[in-house]
Motif scaffolding. Sequence first.
Motif, PDB file in Angstrom:
ATOM      1  N   SER A  73     -11.420  -1.238   3.963  1.00 12.00           N
ATOM      2  CA  SER A  73     -10.739  -1.520   2.701  1.00 12.00           C
ATOM      3  C   SER A  73     -11.671  -1.326   1.500  1.00 12.00           C
ATOM      4  O   SER A  73     -12.865  -1.569   1.589  1.00 12.00           O
ATOM      5  CB  SER A  73     -10.210  -2.955   2.718  1.00 12.00           C
ATOM      6  OG  SER A  73     -11.290  -3.844   2.868  1.00 12.00           O
ATOM      7  N   ILE A 127     -11.795  -1.551  -3.040  1.00 11.19           N
ATOM      8  CA  ILE A 127     -11.178  -1.896  -4.325  1.00 11.19           C
ATOM      9  C   ILE A 127     -11.710  -0.897  -5.340  1.00 11.19           C
ATOM     10  O   ILE A 127     -12.913  -0.628  -5.370  1.00 11.19           O
ATOM     11  CB  ILE A 127     -11.560  -3.323  -4.751  1.00 11.19           C
ATOM     12  CG1 ILE A 127     -10.911  -4.336  -3.809  1.00 11.19           C
ATOM     13  CG2 ILE A 127     -11.152  -3.590  -6.209  1.00 11.19           C
ATOM     14  CD1 ILE A 127     -11.506  -5.724  -3.945  1.00 11.19           C
ATOM     15  N   ASP A 150      -7.804   1.915   3.105  1.00  7.45           N
ATOM     16  CA  ASP A 150      -6.953   0.959   2.402  1.00  7.45           C
ATOM     17  C   ASP A 150      -7.521   0.753   0.989  1.00  7.45           C
ATOM     18  O   ASP A 150      -8.690   0.410   0.831  1.00  7.45           O
ATOM     19  CB  ASP A 150      -6.952  -0.369   3.170  1.00  7.45           C
ATOM     20  CG  ASP A 150      -6.162  -1.430   2.462  1.00  7.45           C
ATOM     21  OD1 ASP A 150      -4.930  -1.393   2.562  1.00  7.45           O
ATOM     22  OD2 ASP A 150      -6.780  -2.280   1.775  1.00  7.45           O
ATOM     23  N   THR A 169      -7.076  -0.845  -3.041  1.00  7.48           N
ATOM     24  CA  THR A 169      -6.408  -1.616  -4.094  1.00  7.48           C
ATOM     25  C   THR A 169      -7.012  -1.172  -5.421  1.00  7.48           C
ATOM     26  O   THR A 169      -8.234  -1.233  -5.586  1.00  7.48           O
ATOM     27  CB  THR A 169      -6.641  -3.123  -3.914  1.00  7.48           C
ATOM     28  OG1 THR A 169      -6.131  -3.500  -2.641  1.00  7.48           O
ATOM     29  CG2 THR A 169      -5.930  -3.911  -5.002  1.00  7.48           C
ATOM     30  N   LEU A 209      -7.281  -1.749  -9.455  1.00  6.87           N
ATOM     31  CA  LEU A 209      -7.057  -2.791 -10.456  1.00  6.87           C
ATOM     32  C   LEU A 209      -7.347  -2.229 -11.845  1.00  6.87           C
ATOM     33  O   LEU A 209      -8.401  -1.659 -12.084  1.00  6.87           O
ATOM     34  CB  LEU A 209      -7.975  -3.984 -10.170  1.00  6.87           C
ATOM     35  CG  LEU A 209      -7.800  -4.603  -8.780  1.00  6.87           C
ATOM     36  CD1 LEU A 209      -8.921  -5.595  -8.496  1.00  6.87           C
ATOM     37  CD2 LEU A 209      -6.435  -5.283  -8.661  1.00  6.87           C
ATOM     38  N   GLU A 266      -0.095   5.470  -3.998  1.00  5.00           N
ATOM     39  CA  GLU A 266       0.855   4.495  -3.441  1.00  5.00           C
ATOM     40  C   GLU A 266       1.595   5.076  -2.248  1.00  5.00           C
ATOM     41  O   GLU A 266       1.810   4.404  -1.244  1.00  5.00           O
ATOM     42  CB  GLU A 266       1.865   4.069  -4.519  1.00  5.00           C
ATOM     43  CG  GLU A 266       1.300   3.047  -5.480  1.00  5.00           C
ATOM     44  CD  GLU A 266       2.353   2.530  -6.455  1.00  5.00           C
ATOM     45  OE1 GLU A 266       2.475   1.301  -6.580  1.00  5.00           O
ATOM     46  OE2 GLU A 266       3.043   3.357  -7.087  1.00  5.00           O
ATOM     47  N   ALA A 281      -1.673   2.916  -0.930  1.00  9.79           N
ATOM     48  CA  ALA A 281      -2.521   2.137  -1.832  1.00  9.79           C
ATOM     49  C   ALA A 281      -1.709   1.087  -2.575  1.00  9.79           C
ATOM     50  O   ALA A 281      -0.497   1.224  -2.758  1.00  9.79           O
ATOM     51  CB  ALA A 281      -3.211   3.061  -2.833  1.00  9.79           C
ATOM     52  N   ARG A 282      -2.396   0.031  -3.019  1.00  7.37           N
ATOM     53  CA  ARG A 282      -1.779  -0.972  -3.882  1.00  7.37           C
ATOM     54  C   ARG A 282      -2.337  -0.732  -5.291  1.00  7.37           C
ATOM     55  O   ARG A 282      -3.543  -0.677  -5.481  1.00  7.37           O
ATOM     56  CB  ARG A 282      -2.168  -2.365  -3.384  1.00  7.37           C
ATOM     57  CG  ARG A 282      -1.727  -3.485  -4.306  1.00  7.37           C
ATOM     58  CD  ARG A 282      -2.223  -4.838  -3.773  1.00  7.37           C
ATOM     59  NE  ARG A 282      -1.893  -5.897  -4.722  1.00  7.37           N
ATOM     60  CZ  ARG A 282      -2.471  -7.100  -4.730  1.00  7.37           C
ATOM     61  NH1 ARG A 282      -3.423  -7.390  -3.838  1.00  7.37           N
ATOM     62  NH2 ARG A 282      -2.107  -8.013  -5.609  1.00  7.37           N
ATOM     63  N   GLU A 284      -2.393  -2.142  -9.093  1.00  6.16           N
ATOM     64  CA  GLU A 284      -2.074  -3.298  -9.941  1.00  6.16           C
ATOM     65  C   GLU A 284      -2.552  -3.024 -11.373  1.00  6.16           C
ATOM     66  O   GLU A 284      -3.745  -2.890 -11.625  1.00  6.16           O
ATOM     67  CB  GLU A 284      -2.776  -4.563  -9.427  1.00  6.16           C
ATOM     68  CG  GLU A 284      -2.204  -5.111  -8.124  1.00  6.16           C
ATOM     69  CD  GLU A 284      -0.863  -5.810  -8.301  1.00  6.16           C
ATOM     70  OE1 GLU A 284      -0.427  -6.005  -9.462  1.00  6.16           O
ATOM     71  OE2 GLU A 284      -0.245  -6.151  -7.275  1.00  6.16           O
ATOM     72  N   HIS A 324      -4.080 -11.503 -12.895  1.00  6.15           N
ATOM     73  CA  HIS A 324      -2.861 -10.708 -13.150  1.00  6.15           C
ATOM     74  C   HIS A 324      -2.164 -11.320 -14.362  1.00  6.15           C
ATOM     75  O   HIS A 324      -1.771 -12.490 -14.318  1.00  6.15           O
ATOM     76  CB  HIS A 324      -1.925 -10.765 -11.947  1.00  6.15           C
ATOM     77  CG  HIS A 324      -2.522 -10.214 -10.684  1.00  6.15           C
ATOM     78  ND1 HIS A 324      -2.804  -8.884 -10.513  1.00  6.15           N
ATOM     79  CD2 HIS A 324      -2.897 -10.822  -9.532  1.00  6.15           C
ATOM     80  CE1 HIS A 324      -3.311  -8.698  -9.296  1.00  6.15           C
ATOM     81  NE2 HIS A 324      -3.393  -9.860  -8.681  1.00  6.15           N
ATOM     82  N   ALA A 347       1.363 -10.543  -9.834  1.00  8.04           N
ATOM     83  CA  ALA A 347       1.163  -9.252  -9.181  1.00  8.04           C
ATOM     84  C   ALA A 347       2.428  -8.414  -9.324  1.00  8.04           C
ATOM     85  O   ALA A 347       3.497  -8.928  -9.624  1.00  8.04           O
ATOM     86  CB  ALA A 347       0.811  -9.461  -7.721  1.00  8.04           C
ATOM     87  N   ILE A 349      -9.751 -10.941  -4.156  1.00 12.54           N
ATOM     88  CA  ILE A 349      -9.477  -9.877  -3.185  1.00 12.54           C
ATOM     89  C   ILE A 349     -10.807  -9.479  -2.557  1.00 12.54           C
ATOM     90  O   ILE A 349     -11.790  -9.233  -3.262  1.00 12.54           O
ATOM     91  CB  ILE A 349      -8.837  -8.651  -3.863  1.00 12.54           C
ATOM     92  CG1 ILE A 349      -7.586  -9.069  -4.658  1.00 12.54           C
ATOM     93  CG2 ILE A 349      -8.475  -7.579  -2.848  1.00 12.54           C
ATOM     94  CD1 ILE A 349      -6.952  -7.948  -5.473  1.00 12.54           C
TER      95      ILE A 349
END
Lengths: 564, 420, 441
Positions: free
Chosen positions: A5, A7, A28, A30, A32, A157, A161-162, A164, A186, A190, A204
């Motif tokens: 994972s 970020i 994976d 995320t 931000l 995505e 992927a996430r 935010e 956030h 979220a 996270i």
Amino acid sequence: MSEPSTIVIGGGATGVGIARDLAMRGVDVTLLEKGNLTHGTSGRMHGMLHSGGRYAVTDQHSAEDCMTENRILRDIASHCVEMTGGLFVQMPEDDDEYFQQKLEGCRECGIPVEVLSAEEVLEMEPYLSEDLERAIQVPDGAIDPFRLCVANAVSAENHGARIETHSEVTDLLVEDGEVVGVEVEHKSGAGSRVHGAAGETEEIYADHVVNAAGAWAGEIGAMADLDVEVIPAKGVMTIMNVRQVDMVINRCKPRGNADIIVPHETTAILGTTDEEVEDPEDFPEEKSEVDFLIEEMSKMAPILEDARTLRSYWGVRPLYEPPGTGTEETEQITRNYFVLDHDDRDDTPGLTTVVGGKFVTYRKMAEDCADHVCGRLGVDAECRTADEPLPGSEDGAILSDAMDRYGLRSPLARRNKQRLGSRYDDVLSGGDPNPVVCDCEGVTRAEIQDAIESAGTDLNSVRQQTRASMGTCQGGTCAHRLAAELHPEYDEEAARAALEELYQERWKGQRHALWGEQLDQATLNHALHASTMNRDRDPTDVSVDFESFDAGRAVADGGDSDGN
Amino acid sequence: MAIEDDVLVIGGGIAGLSSAIAAAETGARTRLITHKQSTLGNASGLVDVLGYAPDDDTPRADPYDAIAQLPAEHPYSKVGADAVREGLALFDDAVGDRYRGSHSAANALVPTHAGSVKPTARYPRSTAPGLVSDDRDMLLVGIDSVTGFDAPMAADHLSAVGVPFDVRGETVRFPKSFPQDADVTRYARALDRDESVDDGTVREVLADRVEAVLEDERRVGFPAMLGDSRHEAVRTELQDRLGVDVFEVPTGPPSLPGLRLEDALYDAAEDAGVRITSGNPIVDFDADGGRVQQVLMDRLGSEVAYEAQQYVLATGGPVGGGIESDRDVVEESIFGLPVEHPEDRYEWFDDDVWGDHAYTEFGVSVDDDLRPVAGEEVQFENLRAAGNVIGGYDFATEKSGCGVSLATGYVAGSEAGELT
Amino acid sequence: MSKQAESETFDPVDLFPDATDMDLRPGVDKCDKNGNCETVCPVAEVNEDFPGPKFQGPEQWRLTRKGDIEFDESVDKCLNCMRCDTACTNDVPLGQMHNVARANYVKNQKNHASREYLRNKMLANYGTLGKLGSMMPRISNAVFGLGATRWLNEKLLGFPSERSFPDFATQTFRGWWSDRGGDATSAERAREAREARGETGVDKKIAFFHGCYANYHQTEVAKSMVRLYESLGYEIVVPEQSCCGTPMFANGMLDDARGVAEENVDTFGSLVEDGYDLVATCTSCSMALRKEYPELFDIDGVEEVASHMFDAVEYLRVNEDLEAELAGADVDFPAMTYHAPCHGEVMGVEGIVTELFADVDGVELDDTGDVCCGLAGTYGWKDEKYDDSMEIGAEMFEAFEEAPGEVALTECPMCSAQIEHGTGYEVRHPMELLETALVES
């Protein structure tokens, strides 16, 4: 074993590019971003797809990268690119020798060039000065940074992927000298932005964190007590109401200030200046910069002197040079990029910072960074971002003119197709009725609704995706229509707050254009908003004694309510 | 050879028209020169006198008591509250039965198409049943293909304002479908002409569709697109079919109520004997001994002279073209009259969109007789200014749109007329 | 409130050496999107596929890039009335934008082998048709009047069978002028008139742009103008001339229009240099020379011609004390209803006639108000546009019905054709009224 994972901090071109790349390699991710996508430098560039010609004399490595990526972006992001072609124009006071250097430099870097006579140039670009000497034609173009970033994010995505946005990293989580995650705030919870929704804080954890925060990379580094010496340098850009030129126009002189015009969508963007600032969020935006830009550019294109400008904005370049280089002028600092491994550099594993570089080479930067991260994570996967088209650019996005226009008139349909690319059918087929919401840019309800799906109540993101409210009236006539599209999915209060934010954002840039026609426009907009709508003194927050006001002749006289 | 009159009014908006009517009523031979259509099509058609006092965000029921609180440079302070009443009286005479509000000295609160409410002094007859101090429940109806007015959202906003009745919004489909970029005028004309559609006529079917969503409400508001030339017939028919009052919510440009107001005032000016010349701009003037001798009209390349004893300048603000600006200077556009403005362009605005801007008050300074001045010095003894070309007030923020124009138009026009 | 002339005007640039390919995008800078132009467009009123002038003008232009050759086909529905130009509060060059967009559309997108194109080409070049017809006026009138001819015209060429072709005068105006002694005798008559008026030593001379209609059809209008002007002391010259180009503009045939414009600017430009002012009795002719030529063509002397071009009534209003001349007049003329042509409005000559005659004994003059007749030159002469044309005209027809006047009064020959067609009224020209008032009485 679950997938490794990561970020990624920062939703500019680099960040979304890295997120896409990693996600396509099965990592994976995320992502931000503290504002909306392109909140930072990416959303404040001049929209130029460099051929590399600009760097062909002083920074040939960057020039070659530009040309390579220029070709790749035309393939993978065709709906974000307009290949306008570009010119390096020599004016009488510009040096012949530099012209030759530019020509040779381009050739050395593999940039296709052609020398054009003044007559040939004026035939192509009649609003340029008749005094010009000659020009070099290069494959510069225009690129839409918003569409490009959104397409990267959507692709990420689609690969799991996430993403935010409106989620600000407030701390790096460090355990035993290793970065293991982030603390994030956030703004409205979220998921997509909803005005008025409660915020929340989240921690996270990830196997690796990538700092792609651009001008803010230093601040992120500082959260783990790391020095990342980013030099923020501001540059002003002014947007013209119409395209006075249809090609990118560069002045053929050593790289300096106020020397580019980029035809961007319906507008032309003048750029730019280069001046170091202390704080990327808070620096003076000065009249003298705007005036200088217009006066300088008018030498190359005299019509600009009295033409209507819509707004000005400032971008902050996150320049970086390795410690000890000691360059004095910011415009001389390399546009090359650097991947800093904090384990190697600072004995702080778990974090990689990527800094410097340019928008056009975002993909290559992302590839190098992702290679590095994958190496750290032990992931063995090839980069595929140069080959796989972005969402919207599949099939080259060259759609036949004969296709159904969904009742749109030809320039509207043409513009919609250019904006939506291969998503055109999907987006427009659902709208019935599908009225035009933004007249200036020809944006219909279906396109707005499509953008709202991902942006929530963030009308600035809707604006960037669709260009609604970015035309002549700067949202004067359509901002409230955009807000109405939020309702009833979002309640009236949220829609009103979103509208207020859009009004403020539109004003922020427009006030720099407050003279002549745009002052007239601002006066008209003010009359509509304050007088006709009473937005400025909307009595939602005060108590009104309704009984003291005239209730009409019916109530006064007991006649019928129409007063007949 | 110059074309001669007693009084010459330059500008065909509400200030020019009221000046011309006031001048003609004194018996002076009066000409009004207007370049193009007026900016009344940008306006809501409401006549605001004064809705707010300075630095107070509570709407005022009494427009006159707030006038006393205005600063000395405000045009109302120059002409006085009685002139405001005279200006309104002139207006009431001119528009007759087409407007309401003269029965009361108090302001009325009218719903705006944003769902807010706004204090105003005179309102079109078609707006009258929508006043928010009337406590009958209200249904707002929007059209799904018209984006300017979202009825459910406006209704929720009105509830947030705390209006003393229940209000709901519904969206219906117009009986006839138009291309995506159709303007409100297209809908208005379909209603004017009561065009045939599948299940009847446009008016019939629209009434049916509204009836289907109408509950107990006693009045129904539509965006202001209920007909153009036959709007009273359209509204009356909808009212009869629905059995409840029907009203219009004023909208932004192009605004049919604003255009109807323009028509009404032109009719009144013609009835008053005003001679109207339109199509070409006044671009220059000749003066001698502190008096304007003649003004020059540009008719596409050559100039024609118009001469009078007294002149009224009613060319409007930046939108109307009476005030022009470049990156350094703001000035009046025909006589080059000075406009007070901060030297630094970055002080023309506030950083907040709703802040206290200088640019919204750009206009010429005048003496108590409305003669433009530079400092204290009267520029031309036979030139008066009226309406938005005068500076020192922000009609949009204080809600005095049309009111200042009527008051100053009345004073400038009648004084000019009496001097001839 | 009037929008005053902007000090800086943009100069449209030829994108390509071709006359029609002008870059009008910078003209969009003046538009503030208020939409007032939409509210006056007569086509938008009756034809829902026509998006109106805001789209056709500034919006379409702003959305266009150099490489985009396609203009929306709806521009072909614009009837070139220029009412949007009259309404615009910001001086957006709407008429010019429509003219250029339409020319681009016709050139690049319209099928040049279609019946419609050929018909439009004929209408655009009406001057030639008129010349042929007027050679044998009686035969032409008989042939055009035949039901069979009308049927053929509709089927083969797309002319509406409802309309009858205007009659050719038995003698053209030019024939009459020449029989009368031409320029030389005009100078003589004018000199005598000046002496009688005590205006010796004054130079009063004009060149007459009669155009097609006053030459072939409404010759009485031209003759009235001549007698009136001469009686006021004006020497008149009537040079050889081409069609003004209005029907060519309206049909998007700018190359043809450029040809006639070059000829006319050459002829009338030298007369301006010799001290002549230019006068026309048809408001579309005067508008073409005054407004459309300089907007569309970069021809040497075009600005000089434009600034000296006047409508015949306007010229006298500006240069003579007509109010004094009319002060004692007692006119024997039937009660009239005046219709102001759209092209007169855009030049600002609307209202002069009604104002002048407001207090003249024996004159009863009402006004139809601000409405478009719907014929607009060649528009109503196309079978596919006939219904729209009549629907646009309906408001004007009603106004005539309601007004007390027995005859119609207007400057524009096309308006007068529509008035005759839609109301059966006899139509007179202000020149005839002025002649009655000032020469005959």
